[in-house]
Design an enzyme around this catalytic site. Structure first.
Site, PDB file in Angstrom:
ATOM      1  N   SER A  75       4.810   2.079   7.972  1.00 19.19           N
ATOM      2  CA  SER A  75       4.454   0.947   7.119  1.00 19.19           C
ATOM      3  C   SER A  75       5.636   0.506   6.260  1.00 19.19           C
ATOM      4  O   SER A  75       6.306   1.323   5.628  1.00 19.19           O
ATOM      5  CB  SER A  75       3.289   1.331   6.211  1.00 19.19           C
TER       6      SER A  75
ATOM      7  N   ASP B  92       0.026  -7.822   1.802  1.00 22.00           N
ATOM      8  CA  ASP B  92       0.324  -6.393   1.659  1.00 22.00           C
ATOM      9  C   ASP B  92       1.829  -6.145   1.569  1.00 22.00           C
ATOM     10  O   ASP B  92       2.379  -5.270   2.228  1.00 22.00           O
ATOM     11  CB  ASP B  92      -0.276  -5.598   2.824  1.00 22.00           C
TER      12      ASP B  92
ATOM     13  N   HIS C  95       0.812  -1.214   0.000  1.00 24.71           N
ATOM     14  CA  HIS C  95       0.000   0.000   0.000  1.00 24.71           C
ATOM     15  C   HIS C  95       0.847   1.267   0.000  1.00 24.71           C
ATOM     16  O   HIS C  95       0.333   2.348  -0.271  1.00 24.71           O
ATOM     17  CB  HIS C  95      -0.988   0.003   1.179  1.00 24.71           C
TER      18      HIS C  95
END
Length: 347
Positions: free
Chosen positions: A299, A220, A190
């Site tokens: 992230s 992800d 993402h």
């Protein structure tokens, strides 16, 4: 872990100097007597001293030879050593209680380095800042990241996003970790999904364009390949999570809101957790839950143990609201899944 030392099993041979001395001594030694009929060497009886008036003299009871002299030297050394090592009169013998008190006093008067600080020093050369450029997203996470980056730069929260090069809009900031020294980087999908250009910044400040080489949407994850790498790039060491337990100390290293590299420490809160994205589009499973602070920008960064080894890739934080701020629950994809995304499971 250090490899145990291996010792040679070959027989020990004398040094060259000793061998030469032995050969010379053998060469100058008197020739042995001829062999008898039975094949045994004949030895001459030792000569006795003779006095014409008194007859043969008595053999002395002891004569100093090489062996006796060596024993005398060893005995003297033992006596001297014993005298040196013997406790002085009146000296107090150390007890276990004295040793424990000295150790405790040292711990109280000296500041020891934090385990998280030592772990961060190990992993820091392998952590990269990942920035994606392109059309700006209009999602809650994108808006939160934009406000955080603006506040970090001293700008109003809703100021225009002009952090990238001319004609490029910085749409997202995340983190990556180098797993192969040729510039192979693990991060979250993402962070780079839909980007027109991806730029990574290494530990030494080198910036390079990166391309996506493979993805694993179910976890992800994305794998990047940097076009340029530092000469002394150090890849991270990955560690299996098979023996990971709730309560184990961990640290998250990354670029929250683009600030960093930043370090936060905590513990593993749980294993095999599931997480569904706020939009409900995807559900991730088999996650590591931890409580080290993580925010947008973390992230794709590494979750490490206190030895600086990568246990997982930080991928999400749990929030009951749309504010996307940390409330104490974050998740990471285990490194086994992350390494599989790169095509080389390490365990």
């Amino acid at each position: 872990m250090r490899r145990p030392a291996f010792y040679s099993r070959s027989p020990r041979t004398p040094p060259p100097a000793a061998a030469d001395a032995a050969d010379q001594a053998q060469a100058h030694a008197p020739a042995s007597a001829p062999a008898g009929r039975a094949g045994n060497a004949m030895q001459l009886a030792p000569l006795q001293s003779f006095d014409p008036r008194k007859g043969p003299l008595k053999k002395p009871g002891w004569q100093p030879g090489r062996r006796s002299f060596a024993l005398l030297v060893l005995l003297s050394a033992a006596l001297v050593g014993g005298a040196l090592w013997a406790p002085r009169p009146g000296a107090k013998a150390l007890t276990q209680k004295d040793i424990d008190a000295a150790v405790l006093r040292t711990l109280q008067t000296n500041t020891l380095p934090s385990p998280a600080a030592k772990a961060a020093d190990i992993i820091r050369p392998s952590v990269v800042r990942v920035v994606s450029y392109g059309e700006e997203k209009n999602t809650p996470e994108a808006r939160t990241q934009k406000r955080g980056r603006n506040l970090a730069k001293g700008k109003p929260p809703e100021a225009p996003n002009d952090g990238g090069p001319t004609g490029e809009v910085e749409r997202g900031v995340g983190t990556g970790v180098v797993i192969v020294d040729k510039g192979l980087i693990l991060t979250n999908l993402h962070v780079v999904a839909g980007a027109d250009k991806i730029r990574v910044t290494f530990f030494d400040g080198l910036e390079a364009i990166a391309t996506v080489t493979s993805v694993q949407p179910e976890n992800d994850l994305a794998v990047l390949q940097a076009q340029k790498v530092p000469d002394d790039l150090i890849p991270a060491t990955m560690r299996s999570t098979a023996d990971l337990r709730p309560g184990d100390q961990v640290a998250a290293v990354g670029f929250p809101f683009g600030i960093g590299p930043s370090v936060s420490a905590g513990v593993v809160s749980g294993l095999k957790r599931s997480f569904r994205s706020p939009e409900g589009k995807q559900e991730l499973g088999n996650l590591i839950q931890f409580d080290a602070a993580a925010n947008p920008g973390n992230s794709g960064g590494p979750l490490i143990n206190m030895d600086g080894e990568v246990l997982g890739i930080v991928t999400a934080i749990l929030n009951p609201t749309q504010q996307r701020t940390f409330i104490g629950i974050a998740f990471a994809v285990p490194i086994e899944n992350a390494a599989a995304a790169a095509g080389s499971p390490p365990f």
